[in-house]
Design a protein around this motif. Structure first.
Motif: not given
Length: 430
Positions: A249-250, A253-254, A256, A261, A317-318, A321-322, A385
């Motif tokens: 996921y990381l 969507y991020y 990494l 990640a 995402t942001g 959210q985390l 997601h």
């Protein structure tokens, strides 16, 4: 023949815990290191998310299928010997994964990892609980089971870094060698004779004798114990799905890379472990005078996790959210310690490892096996997601199961004979 029992000291009891905990770390490091290299395997072997999920799920499936018979065998044959043999098998199988040349060979290696790990959790915790007071059950259960989360932290984090710098095969090699070293140390330090001196009787070390067959029906005899199995398993579904898929996921969507990640996902796994320890501590503290509150802790954790995680994955995402996902992760498996304590109080001590094996069976068949695999199948159809937005719904059913178990708790309690109770904290020699 193991000879006369040697006296149990407080220091030795904690040494047993430390070494058993260390092997559980190795267990989950070998199991979860795969998740750190999902992106690399997907690219190298052109695998679907369903195939990746199956590589994770097959371990839990074998644990679920074999934990009961192997734990019953350990109760009869000897728990220490069983633990050492288990560690050797999963470590060698992990080394086999390091030299896999195809998806099929990797699947076989993971299959054998599951065979080796099948009975470790239930037998290991039975050994730990046998050398400590009954009043510490939920705390020790939560702390011991949290080794799975901490092992996942190390497996995913170290695995991501090693894969980034030395390629993915070395990730499995490092984990396999670590497990073999710990297995050798455990076999030398922990002995059946010393465990028999814990005050819980020889069954803590060697098994239970001929009464086991008569006691086995008690594993499912009450509504409450069945509810504990179901609730724990469904919460494990959510926890293991998150552990398996957060690195991906990381990554997706991020943006990494695998090492970052893996480290970031390791933080979420660490939060899971903290929640498991905290859940056990709260359960023991509240349950001293009002045992029913142990069930209330489990209900609150289940309901809280579904609210927080559903809300978190609804956000873009942001940072916000985390934070919400992290809060939900803290609660998602905080039910592990309370569930183990409930099972121990609802089943005879003579089949402790087998009772905890039944809990492990429920955790595996309802949670560990389907969690990563079902999430992978959903991800292939609706995106990762969206899949992670759907899966927290299982916690609603888990909360209902714990609430039902609380209602019927008194009817299923098993009296604890005085001679079967390990010494209290103050009674352990120094």
């Amino acid at each position: 023949m193991t000879g006369p029992a040697e006296p149990m000291t407080r220091g030795y009891a904690w040494l047993v815990f430390a070494l058993s905990f260390g092997l559980l770390l190795s267990d989950y490091m070998s199991r979860q290191v795969l998740n750190a290299v999902f992106p690399l395997l997907k690219a190298e072997w052109a695998l679907s998310d369903t195939a990746l999920g199956s590589l994770s799920g097959i371990v839990a499936l074998m644990v679920g299928l074999l934990t009961f018979p192997l734990s019953l065998l350990a109760d009869r044959w000897g728990r220490v010997r069983s633990l050492v043999l288990s560690a050797v098998v999963w470590s060698l199988a992990t080394l086999g994964c390091a030299v896999s040349a195809s998806y099929g060979e990797m699947f076989l290696g993971r299959f054998m990892v599951g065979v080796g790990e099948a009975a470790y959790g239930s037998v290991g915790i039975a050994v730990v609980l046998s050398v400590f007071p009954v009043a510490m059950r939920a705390t020790l259960s939560g702390a011991f089971i949290a080794g799975g989360a901490f092992g996942s932290v190390l497996g995913v984090s170290i695995g991501g870094v090693v894969a980034q710098h030395l390629r993915w095969r070395w990730t499995f090699g490092v984990m396999g060698l670590f497990g073999l070293v710990l297995a050798a140390l455990y076999g030398v330090v922990v002995t059946e004779r010393r465990l028999a001196g814990a005050g819980a009787g020889p069954s803590a070390a060697r098994g239970t004798g001929g009464s086991v067959r008569k006691l086995l029906p008690r594993l499912f005899s009450s509504v409450s114990v069945r509810c504990a199995y179901v609730g724990s398993g469904l919460q494990m579904f959510l926890a293991m799905a998150l552990l398996a898929w957060m690195p991906s996921y990381l990554d997706r969507y991020y943006g990494l890379p695998p090492d970052k990640a893996g480290l970031a996902a390791g933080v979420f796994a660490l939060i899971t472990g903290i929640g498991m320890v905290g859940g056990g501590l709260v359960c023991d503290r509240l349950g001293r005078s009002k045992p029913h509150l142990k069930w209330s802790v489990a209900v609150v954790c289940s309901v809280g996790s579904v609210i927080l995680l559903t809300g978190g994955f609804q956000l873009p995402t942001g940072a916000a959210q985390l934070v919400l996902i992290g809060a939900g992760t803290l609660l998602c498996n905080a039910t592990a310690g309370p569930a183990a304590a409930m099972v121990m109080s609802l089943t005879p001590a003579a089949v402790a490892a087998t009772a905890l094996a039944t809990l492990t069976l429920a955790n595996s068949l309802l949670g560990l096996a389907p969690g990563p695999a079902v999430t992978g199948m959903l991800a292939d159809r609706m995106g990762l997601h969206a899949a992670l937005r759907v899966i927290p719904i299982v916690s609603v059913v888990a909360g209902l199961a714990f609430a039902l178990g609380r209602r019927h708790y008194d009817k299923g309690l098993v009296p604890v004979p005085a001679e079967a109770v390990p010494p209290t904290k103050s009674e352990l020699p120094t």
